[in-house]
Scaffold this motif. Sequence first.
Motif, PDB file in Angstrom:
ATOM      1  N   TRP A   1      13.044  10.314  -4.398  1.00  0.00           N
ATOM      2  CA  TRP A   1      13.899  11.357  -4.933  1.00  0.00           C
ATOM      3  C   TRP A   1      13.125  12.158  -5.966  1.00  0.00           C
ATOM      4  CZ3 TRP A   1      15.864  12.786  -9.673  1.00  0.00           C
ATOM      5  CH2 TRP A   1      16.883  13.733  -9.637  1.00  0.00           C
ATOM      6  N   GLY A   2      13.254  13.448  -5.891  1.00  0.00           N
ATOM      7  CA  GLY A   2      12.601  14.317  -6.858  1.00  0.00           C
ATOM      8  C   GLY A   2      11.211  14.774  -6.448  1.00  0.00           C
ATOM      9  N   MET A   3      10.636  14.163  -5.386  1.00  0.00           N
ATOM     10  CA  MET A   3       9.308  14.592  -4.941  1.00  0.00           C
ATOM     11  C   MET A   3       9.453  15.840  -4.088  1.00  0.00           C
ATOM     12  SD  MET A   3       6.251  12.535  -3.125  1.00  0.00           S
ATOM     13  CE  MET A   3       5.648  12.009  -4.700  1.00  0.00           C
ATOM     14  N   PRO A   4       8.577  16.809  -4.264  1.00  0.00           N
ATOM     15  CA  PRO A   4       8.664  18.027  -3.454  1.00  0.00           C
ATOM     16  C   PRO A   4       8.615  17.703  -1.963  1.00  0.00           C
ATOM     17  CG  PRO A   4       7.035  18.270  -5.203  1.00  0.00           C
ATOM     18  CD  PRO A   4       7.466  16.827  -5.194  1.00  0.00           C
ATOM     19  N   THR A   5       9.387  18.443  -1.183  1.00  0.00           N
ATOM     20  CA  THR A   5       9.464  18.171   0.254  1.00  0.00           C
ATOM     21  C   THR A   5       8.185  18.543   0.988  1.00  0.00           C
ATOM     22  OG1 THR A   5      10.477  20.319   0.591  1.00  0.00           O
ATOM     23  CG2 THR A   5      11.955  18.425   0.345  1.00  0.00           C
ATOM     24  N   PHE A   6       7.267  19.244   0.323  1.00  0.00           N
ATOM     25  CA  PHE A   6       6.022  19.599   0.988  1.00  0.00           C
ATOM     26  C   PHE A   6       4.931  18.547   0.761  1.00  0.00           C
ATOM     27  CE2 PHE A   6       6.514  21.940  -2.953  1.00  0.00           C
ATOM     28  CZ  PHE A   6       5.380  21.594  -3.666  1.00  0.00           C
ATOM     29  N   GLN A   7       5.311  17.385   0.258  1.00  0.00           N
ATOM     30  CA  GLN A   7       4.399  16.250   0.152  1.00  0.00           C
ATOM     31  C   GLN A   7       5.012  15.065   0.882  1.00  0.00           C
ATOM     32  OE1 GLN A   7       3.081  15.304  -3.785  1.00  0.00           O
ATOM     33  NE2 GLN A   7       2.839  17.444  -4.358  1.00  0.00           N
ATOM     34  N   GLU A   8       4.155  14.252   1.451  1.00  0.00           N
ATOM     35  CA  GLU A   8       4.612  13.051   2.150  1.00  0.00           C
ATOM     36  C   GLU A   8       4.148  11.816   1.396  1.00  0.00           C
ATOM     37  OE1 GLU A   8       4.228  12.587   6.595  1.00  0.00           O
ATOM     38  OE2 GLU A   8       2.972  14.342   6.251  1.00  0.00           O
ATOM     39  N   VAL A   9       4.963  10.775   1.448  1.00  0.00           N
ATOM     40  CA  VAL A   9       4.585   9.471   0.907  1.00  0.00           C
ATOM     41  C   VAL A   9       4.843   8.438   1.997  1.00  0.00           C
ATOM     42  CG1 VAL A   9       5.054   7.723  -0.849  1.00  0.00           C
ATOM     43  CG2 VAL A   9       5.175  10.146  -1.446  1.00  0.00           C
ATOM     44  N   TRP A  10       3.861   7.605   2.234  1.00  0.00           N
ATOM     45  CA  TRP A  10       3.970   6.514   3.203  1.00  0.00           C
ATOM     46  C   TRP A  10       3.720   5.210   2.456  1.00  0.00           C
ATOM     47  CZ3 TRP A  10       4.321   6.925   8.736  1.00  0.00           C
ATOM     48  CH2 TRP A  10       4.492   8.230   9.186  1.00  0.00           C
ATOM     49  N   ASP A  11       4.604   4.221   2.657  1.00  0.00           N
ATOM     50  CA  ASP A  11       4.481   2.942   1.955  1.00  0.00           C
ATOM     51  C   ASP A  11       4.338   1.791   2.938  1.00  0.00           C
ATOM     52  OD1 ASP A  11       4.700   3.784  -0.768  1.00  0.00           O
ATOM     53  OD2 ASP A  11       6.827   4.148  -0.420  1.00  0.00           O
ATOM     54  N   LEU A  12       3.591   0.787   2.509  1.00  0.00           N
ATOM     55  CA  LEU A  12       3.451  -0.461   3.253  1.00  0.00           C
ATOM     56  C   LEU A  12       4.167  -1.533   2.456  1.00  0.00           C
ATOM     57  CD1 LEU A  12       2.150  -2.153   5.558  1.00  0.00           C
ATOM     58  CD2 LEU A  12       0.234  -2.545   3.997  1.00  0.00           C
TER      59      LEU A  12
ATOM     60  N   GLY B   1       0.804  -1.209   0.000  1.00  0.00           N
ATOM     61  CA  GLY B   1       0.000   0.000   0.000  1.00  0.00           C
ATOM     62  C   GLY B   1       0.835   1.255   0.000  1.00  0.00           C
ATOM     63  N   HIS B   2       0.170   2.373  -0.209  1.00  0.00           N
ATOM     64  CA  HIS B   2       0.822   3.675  -0.157  1.00  0.00           C
ATOM     65  C   HIS B   2      -0.194   4.739   0.227  1.00  0.00           C
ATOM     66  CE1 HIS B   2      -0.864   3.659  -4.220  1.00  0.00           C
ATOM     67  NE2 HIS B   2      -0.999   4.954  -4.050  1.00  0.00           N
ATOM     68  N   LEU B   3       0.300   5.802   0.821  1.00  0.00           N
ATOM     69  CA  LEU B   3      -0.499   6.977   1.158  1.00  0.00           C
ATOM     70  C   LEU B   3       0.267   8.214   0.706  1.00  0.00           C
ATOM     71  CD1 LEU B   3      -1.551   6.181   4.831  1.00  0.00           C
ATOM     72  CD2 LEU B   3      -3.072   6.265   2.865  1.00  0.00           C
ATOM     73  N   HIS B   4      -0.450   9.219   0.265  1.00  0.00           N
ATOM     74  CA  HIS B   4       0.153  10.504  -0.102  1.00  0.00           C
ATOM     75  C   HIS B   4      -0.548  11.576   0.716  1.00  0.00           C
ATOM     76  CE1 HIS B   4       2.311   9.055  -3.679  1.00  0.00           C
ATOM     77  NE2 HIS B   4       1.294   8.238  -3.795  1.00  0.00           N
ATOM     78  N   ALA B   5       0.221  12.382   1.427  1.00  0.00           N
ATOM     79  CA  ALA B   5      -0.331  13.520   2.152  1.00  0.00           C
ATOM     80  C   ALA B   5       0.095  14.779   1.415  1.00  0.00           C
ATOM     81  CB  ALA B   5       0.182  13.548   3.580  1.00  0.00           C
ATOM     82  N   PHE B   6      -0.860  15.617   1.156  1.00  0.00           N
ATOM     83  CA  PHE B   6      -0.581  16.843   0.440  1.00  0.00           C
ATOM     84  C   PHE B   6      -0.536  17.982   1.441  1.00  0.00           C
ATOM     85  CE2 PHE B   6      -2.666  13.883  -2.350  1.00  0.00           C
ATOM     86  CZ  PHE B   6      -1.733  13.798  -3.365  1.00  0.00           C
ATOM     87  N   LYS B   7       0.661  18.495   1.661  1.00  0.00           N
ATOM     88  CA  LYS B   7       0.845  19.523   2.674  1.00  0.00           C
ATOM     89  C   LYS B   7       0.505  20.903   2.134  1.00  0.00           C
ATOM     90  CE  LYS B   7       4.414  17.038   5.135  1.00  0.00           C
ATOM     91  NZ  LYS B   7       5.772  17.112   5.641  1.00  0.00           N
ATOM     92  N   ALA B   8       0.861  21.184   0.912  1.00  0.00           N
ATOM     93  CA  ALA B   8       0.582  22.488   0.319  1.00  0.00           C
ATOM     94  C   ALA B   8       0.869  22.415  -1.168  1.00  0.00           C
ATOM     95  CB  ALA B   8       1.454  23.559   0.964  1.00  0.00           C
ATOM     96  N   THR B   9       0.311  23.339  -1.915  1.00  0.00           N
ATOM     97  CA  THR B   9       0.628  23.373  -3.343  1.00  0.00           C
ATOM     98  C   THR B   9       1.942  24.090  -3.570  1.00  0.00           C
ATOM     99  OG1 THR B   9      -0.696  25.361  -3.585  1.00  0.00           O
ATOM    100  CG2 THR B   9      -1.763  23.254  -4.074  1.00  0.00           C
ATOM    101  N   GLU B  10       2.326  24.939  -2.652  1.00  0.00           N
ATOM    102  CA  GLU B  10       3.616  25.633  -2.696  1.00  0.00           C
ATOM    103  C   GLU B  10       4.223  25.596  -1.301  1.00  0.00           C
ATOM    104  OE1 GLU B  10       5.160  26.864  -5.314  1.00  0.00           O
ATOM    105  OE2 GLU B  10       3.504  26.362  -6.651  1.00  0.00           O
ATOM    106  N   PRO B  11       5.527  25.436  -1.195  1.00  0.00           N
ATOM    107  CA  PRO B  11       6.149  25.341   0.123  1.00  0.00           C
ATOM    108  C   PRO B  11       5.896  26.566   1.002  1.00  0.00           C
ATOM    109  CG  PRO B  11       7.718  24.799  -1.610  1.00  0.00           C
ATOM    110  CD  PRO B  11       6.474  25.286  -2.273  1.00  0.00           C
ATOM    111  N   THR B  12       5.635  27.727   0.409  1.00  0.00           N
ATOM    112  CA  THR B  12       5.439  28.943   1.195  1.00  0.00           C
ATOM    113  C   THR B  12       4.031  29.058   1.772  1.00  0.00           C
ATOM    114  OG1 THR B  12       4.848  30.125  -0.811  1.00  0.00           O
ATOM    115  CG2 THR B  12       7.156  30.221  -0.113  1.00  0.00           C
ATOM    116  N   GLU B  13       3.112  28.189   1.335  1.00  0.00           N
ATOM    117  CA  GLU B  13       1.721  28.290   1.794  1.00  0.00           C
ATOM    118  C   GLU B  13       1.495  27.670   3.170  1.00  0.00           C
ATOM    119  OE1 GLU B  13      -1.075  26.813  -1.010  1.00  0.00           O
ATOM    120  OE2 GLU B  13      -0.299  28.047  -2.625  1.00  0.00           O
ATOM    121  N   GLY B  14       2.433  26.971   3.720  1.00  0.00           N
ATOM    122  CA  GLY B  14       2.224  26.312   5.003  1.00  0.00           C
ATOM    123  C   GLY B  14       1.783  24.878   4.814  1.00  0.00           C
ATOM    124  N   ILE B  15       1.908  24.101   5.850  1.00  0.00           N
ATOM    125  CA  ILE B  15       1.622  22.668   5.772  1.00  0.00           C
ATOM    126  C   ILE B  15       0.132  22.428   5.975  1.00  0.00           C
ATOM    127  CG2 ILE B  15       2.058  20.447   6.877  1.00  0.00           C
ATOM    128  CD1 ILE B  15       4.830  21.490   7.578  1.00  0.00           C
TER     129      ILE B  15
END
Length: 176
Positions: free
Chosen positions: A100-111, A62-76
């Motif tokens: 690698w290459g994924m923006p740092t303002f997004q999270e990925v969780w894998d099972l 499995g996998h999960l994606h958390a979207f923190k912001a569309t731009e890093p300056t917008e806040g989490i």
Amino acid sequence: MTLGTTSRLLAGLALALSAVAASATPIVQDFASSNLAPVRRPTAFSQSFVVDAALAGGQVSGHLHAFKATEPTEGIYVDITSAYLSNGTLRYDFTETTPWGMPTFQEVWDLAPVMLGAGSTWTLYVSGVMKDTKSAGLFSGALTQLKAVPEPGSLALLLGAAGLMGAVQRRRAAKR
């Protein structure tokens, strides 16, 4: 065309059809957050999702994606702190990974691939924190069965094809 050639062709065709039928399409179950409203200060959340019973008894990843912001300056928006599958006895944790290459303002969780025991009700638990936002945050993901279990009819076709191949071989050996 002789009887032997026809028998071999039919046996080969039956074997090929049974191989195609035995490779069933994997089951996928999608998940998405709900009711994560905008907040003015960090607010904890916890959500749970019952896993489709068809996934139990098979190997699942499995996998999960958390979207923190569309731009890093917008806040989490959403910060997942824990995600796991459990049937009340066993627990399989997701691991936070950021490819690698994924923006740092997004999270990925894998099972990692795990075998879910049949006959149990499995639940996906996701916990985290909503942070200063002007709009609702979200997370989404999926569980995927890695190797589908063939249906009984597919197995019967496979065994029938193998039996037919054996009969053809026996007949050929008896003629020699």
